[in-house]
Design a protein around this motif. Structure first.
Motif, short mmCIF file in Angstrom:
data_model
loop_
_atom_site.label_atom_id
_atom_site.label_comp_id
_atom_site.label_asym_id
_atom_site.label_seq_id
_atom_site.Cartn_x
_atom_site.Cartn_y
_atom_site.Cartn_z
N TYR A 122 49.72 -9.18 79.23
CA TYR A 122 49.21 -8.93 77.88
C TYR A 122 50.31 -9.32 76.89
O TYR A 122 51.34 -8.65 76.81
CB TYR A 122 48.84 -7.46 77.74
CG TYR A 122 48.02 -7.11 76.52
CD1 TYR A 122 46.71 -7.54 76.38
CD2 TYR A 122 48.55 -6.30 75.52
CE1 TYR A 122 45.95 -7.18 75.27
CE2 TYR A 122 47.81 -5.94 74.41
CZ TYR A 122 46.50 -6.38 74.30
OH TYR A 122 45.76 -6.02 73.19
N PRO A 125 50.54 -10.37 72.94
CA PRO A 125 50.00 -10.68 71.61
C PRO A 125 50.81 -11.77 70.91
O PRO A 125 52.02 -11.90 71.14
CB PRO A 125 50.14 -9.34 70.86
CG PRO A 125 50.28 -8.31 71.94
CD PRO A 125 50.98 -8.97 73.06
N LYS A 126 50.13 -12.53 70.07
CA LYS A 126 50.84 -13.52 69.25
C LYS A 126 51.69 -12.82 68.20
O LYS A 126 52.83 -13.19 67.94
CB LYS A 126 49.85 -14.46 68.56
CG LYS A 126 50.51 -15.53 67.69
CD LYS A 126 49.46 -16.40 67.01
CE LYS A 126 50.08 -17.57 66.26
NZ LYS A 126 50.97 -17.14 65.16
N SER A 169 47.07 -7.29 68.75
CA SER A 169 46.35 -8.37 69.46
C SER A 169 44.85 -8.33 69.21
O SER A 169 44.27 -7.25 69.00
CB SER A 169 46.62 -8.25 70.96
OG SER A 169 45.89 -9.22 71.69
N ASP A 217 42.98 -9.58 71.65
CA ASP A 217 42.48 -9.48 73.03
C ASP A 217 42.45 -8.01 73.46
O ASP A 217 43.31 -7.22 73.05
CB ASP A 217 43.39 -10.25 73.98
CG ASP A 217 43.35 -11.75 73.75
OD1 ASP A 217 42.51 -12.21 72.95
OD2 ASP A 217 44.17 -12.46 74.36
N ASP A 275 38.12 -11.43 74.05
CA ASP A 275 38.95 -12.15 73.08
C ASP A 275 38.19 -12.19 71.76
O ASP A 275 37.19 -12.88 71.63
CB ASP A 275 39.22 -13.57 73.60
CG ASP A 275 40.09 -14.38 72.65
OD1 ASP A 275 40.47 -13.87 71.58
OD2 ASP A 275 40.39 -15.55 72.98
N HIS A 329 43.57 -13.53 65.49
CA HIS A 329 44.63 -12.71 66.09
C HIS A 329 45.30 -11.94 64.96
O HIS A 329 44.88 -11.99 63.81
CB HIS A 329 45.64 -13.58 66.85
CG HIS A 329 46.01 -14.85 66.14
ND1 HIS A 329 46.82 -14.87 65.03
CD2 HIS A 329 45.64 -16.13 66.35
CE1 HIS A 329 46.95 -16.12 64.62
NE2 HIS A 329 46.24 -16.90 65.39
N ASP A 331 48.35 -18.23 70.09
CA ASP A 331 47.24 -17.27 70.19
C ASP A 331 47.67 -16.11 71.08
O ASP A 331 48.68 -16.19 71.79
CB ASP A 331 46.01 -17.97 70.79
CG ASP A 331 44.71 -17.21 70.52
OD1 ASP A 331 44.77 -16.15 69.88
OD2 ASP A 331 43.64 -17.68 70.97
N ASP A 332 46.88 -15.04 71.04
CA ASP A 332 47.11 -13.93 71.97
C ASP A 332 46.84 -14.40 73.39
O ASP A 332 45.97 -15.24 73.62
CB ASP A 332 46.18 -12.77 71.64
CG ASP A 332 46.36 -12.27 70.21
OD1 ASP A 332 47.53 -12.17 69.77
OD2 ASP A 332 45.35 -11.98 69.54
#
Length: 321
Positions: free
Chosen positions: A104, A106-107, A111, A113, A130, A134, A311-312
């Protein structure tokens, strides 16, 4: 004649008028130079004062930006804790599955996601989702999604994978559709995959909104693709397909968002692509799942090699039996 001219020139230079004129010229020149130097000094001091004021203003603005950035970062960190609290806790997942990993990444701090693990009525529920975007917008959407999937599975007790997606679509329609305007205030969607596994028969149901599931068995990778539609992409009448697959002892399931495969990098700055993702998952499937998570992280770090994360990222690996 030459001697006479020379004598006259000497006398001319000795003239009081000439000497006076020279003295006046020198004084005027000195005064001019002094005034010019004073003017230059004043201009320099004024310029330095303006620069000092500008630097002071920049320092003030920088201090304000630092305070605002700290406030924003603190808020995002708190939002991350809220998001983490909504996601299934590790001790809860371990009661369901002994062998799993969650990659996992995150960007940003939060996140778009999210994932879900639960067990009810002799069935396992695994989901990966998703949300569009983000950062903060994606995180807010993911929190809504987490609350809805908990409600759908645990409270409404929906047991069919396609009906989970359909119910999610209806719940989001109820939340985002405004009757007065006749339009949805939110048009973004959720890509999602969900597996529902019967513990006794080992029959797995799968439905996907764009996202697939990968199954690895005996060094072979099988893919069940999702439908080419998002959850809440359209509030018209929608339906989702439901596929079945009988699992065996040692089978591995991989659910994921598109962030890993879409990441740019490598020597030609291209996407990682699903082809590479399938290859690496098949290659590492023989290793313990904790090692698989580490290898996935090292691989994408090497692939990015100085490129920004776009991206995440999320990959779930589970060995149900």
């Amino acid at each position: 004649m030459i001697l006479t001219a020379t004598v006259m020139a000497v006398r001319l230079w000795d003239s009081p008028v000439i000497n006076y004129a020279i003295a006046v010229f020198i004084v005027v020149a000195l005064v001019y130079l002094a005034v010019l130097q004073f003017w230059v000094l004043l201009r320099t001091r004024k310029h330095l004062s303006e620069m000092k004021s500008a630097y002071t203003e920049i320092d003030i603005q920088r201090s304000e930006l630092q305070v605002r950035n700290k406030d924003l970062t603190d808020s995002l960190n708190y939002a991350r804790r809220i998001q983490a609290a909504l996601l299934p806790a590790e001790h809860h997942i371990r009661r369901i599955f002994q062998d799993y990993f969650i990659y996992y990444r995150p960007k940003h701090i939060v996140s778009g996601d999210f994932y879900w693990f639960s067990e009810r009525d002799n069935k396992y529920f695994i989901a990966a989702a998703d949300c569009t975007g983000h950062g903060v917008p994606g995180a807010l959407m993911s929190m809504i999604g987490l609350e809805l999937i908990q409600k759908i599975i645990n409270e409404l007790k929906v047991d069919d994978s396609d009906q989970v997606l359909l119910t999610m679509n209806r719940e989001l329609e109820s939340a985002f559709f405004k009757e007065e305007s006749g339009k949805a205030i939110i048009k973004d969607g959720i890509e999602m995959s969900i597996c529902i596994i019967d513990k006794k028969t080992r029959l797995m149901e799968f439905s996907g909104a764009f996202l697939p599931v990968y199954i690895v068995r005996d060094d072979k990778l099988f893919e069940i693709k999702g439908d080419k539609k998002n959850v809440v992409q359209s509030f018209a009448m929608v339906s989702f397909n439901r596929s079945t697959f009988t699992l065996e002892e040692g089978d591995l399931l991989y659910l994921f968002s598109d962030g890993y495969a879409d990441q740019f990098g490598g020597p030609e700055n291209k996407k990682f692509m699903y082809r590479r993702l399938r290859h690496i998952l098949l290659t590492i499937s023989k290793y313990p799942l904790a090692d698989q998570q580490r290898i996935l992280d090292e691989t994408i770090e090497s692939w990015m090699a100085g490129h920004d994360q776009i991206d995440d990222m999320m990959i779930l690996g589970v060995k149900p039996f």
